[in-house]
Design a protein around this motif. Sequence first.
Motif, PDB file in Angstrom:
ATOM      1  N   ALA A   1       1.009  -1.294   0.011  1.00  0.00           N
ATOM      2  CA  ALA A   1      -0.162   0.037   0.169  1.00  0.00           C
ATOM      3  C   ALA A   1       0.743   1.416   0.056  1.00  0.00           C
ATOM      4  N   SER A   2       1.934   1.373   0.563  1.00  0.00           N
ATOM      5  CA  SER A   2       2.659   2.543   0.633  1.00  0.00           C
ATOM      6  C   SER A   2       3.356   2.901  -0.546  1.00  0.00           C
ATOM      7  N   ALA A   3       3.253   2.137  -1.548  1.00  0.00           N
ATOM      8  CA  ALA A   3       3.845   2.609  -2.767  1.00  0.00           C
ATOM      9  C   ALA A   3       2.887   3.618  -3.602  1.00  0.00           C
ATOM     10  N   TRP A   4       1.710   3.767  -2.919  1.00  0.00           N
ATOM     11  CA  TRP A   4       0.856   4.835  -3.317  1.00  0.00           C
ATOM     12  C   TRP A   4       1.242   6.343  -2.959  1.00  0.00           C
TER      13      TRP A   4
ATOM     14  N   LEU B   1      -0.758   9.698   2.900  1.00  0.00           N
ATOM     15  CA  LEU B   1      -1.392   8.345   2.666  1.00  0.00           C
ATOM     16  C   LEU B   1      -2.074   8.145   3.880  1.00  0.00           C
ATOM     17  N   ARG B   2      -3.255   7.291   3.721  1.00  0.00           N
ATOM     18  CA  ARG B   2      -3.994   6.821   4.823  1.00  0.00           C
ATOM     19  C   ARG B   2      -4.306   5.247   4.140  1.00  0.00           C
ATOM     20  N   THR B   3      -4.283   4.371   5.111  1.00  0.00           N
ATOM     21  CA  THR B   3      -4.486   2.656   4.759  1.00  0.00           C
ATOM     22  C   THR B   3      -5.658   2.301   5.570  1.00  0.00           C
TER      23      THR B   3
ATOM     24  N   SER C   1      -4.694   2.837   9.564  1.00  0.00           N
ATOM     25  CA  SER C   1      -3.079   3.410   9.799  1.00  0.00           C
ATOM     26  C   SER C   1      -3.149   4.685   9.170  1.00  0.00           C
ATOM     27  N   SER C   2      -2.499   5.514   9.806  1.00  0.00           N
ATOM     28  CA  SER C   2      -2.259   6.890   8.933  1.00  0.00           C
ATOM     29  C   SER C   2      -0.922   7.186   8.847  1.00  0.00           C
TER      30      SER C   2
END
Length: 270
Positions: free
Chosen positions: A203-206, A214-216, A265-266
């Motif tokens: 996800a962090s690649a966004w 980024l928020r996940t 997480s954010s």
Amino acid sequence: MRRPALSLYRPLEGARARIVAFPHAGGGASAFRGLKAALAPLAIELCALQPPGRENRLSEPFHRTAEAAAEEFAEAVLSLPACPTAFLGHSLGGLLAYLTAQRLEGTRALPIHLVASASRSPALPRNVHLLRDDDDLTQHLADLGGLPEIIRAEPSLLEMFETIIRADLNMGETHNPRIDTALTCPISVYSGESDRLVPPSSASAWQSLSRQPLRTRRFPGGHFFLYEAPALVAEALDSDLGWSRASDPLLKERETASPSRIRVSSHAHS
């Protein structure tokens, strides 16, 4: 005259906000019917875009490139009535939502938020499903939960489905990322905890694709969690997207009274 991509769109009376949804490879607008029903009581309208070559656009030729799809979708979004709007793209739909948002930078139709669901960042190399033969691809999709048994059991339906998904995979996996600038709107990434195709760790690649932190979120389930638990996803969308805090003073009270089962997480990256 309504744009073909909006052919299944039905406005929600009294909606305070809108989500424009981009379907997965092989999917159509009807894939979001469960989420649409879950969002309606929250006064959030869901506008599912319909790609050509499937459902009620079956006779139309497929888009050959992701850029061509994004061009059509951007024109369709621009034709919608003004309303606070976010984008939601599932799997391949995440790429198309991102490319569409790129085209809408500087216009009134730029989304206030982009949600990429079970979607590999366009900044990463694409997967290589095109190298699989038909039987292998069919089994792979069935293992992911993306092939209804009714289609697999009927040869004519399976052949039609394979044609559609091959066209979509060609469109997505031959796309050459050209990332000039990051989006001005924030991006959230929704992941299935047991998704083997697009694991939560990717996800962090966004983050590089947005100027905002980024928020996940992680949800129970695999690659197609969004369709399997629409009520959970609707709750997350109502909570995460900026219009909720601006238009609903009772949001914090609701969140406190109703603990979520979703892991959140954010984080910001430099």
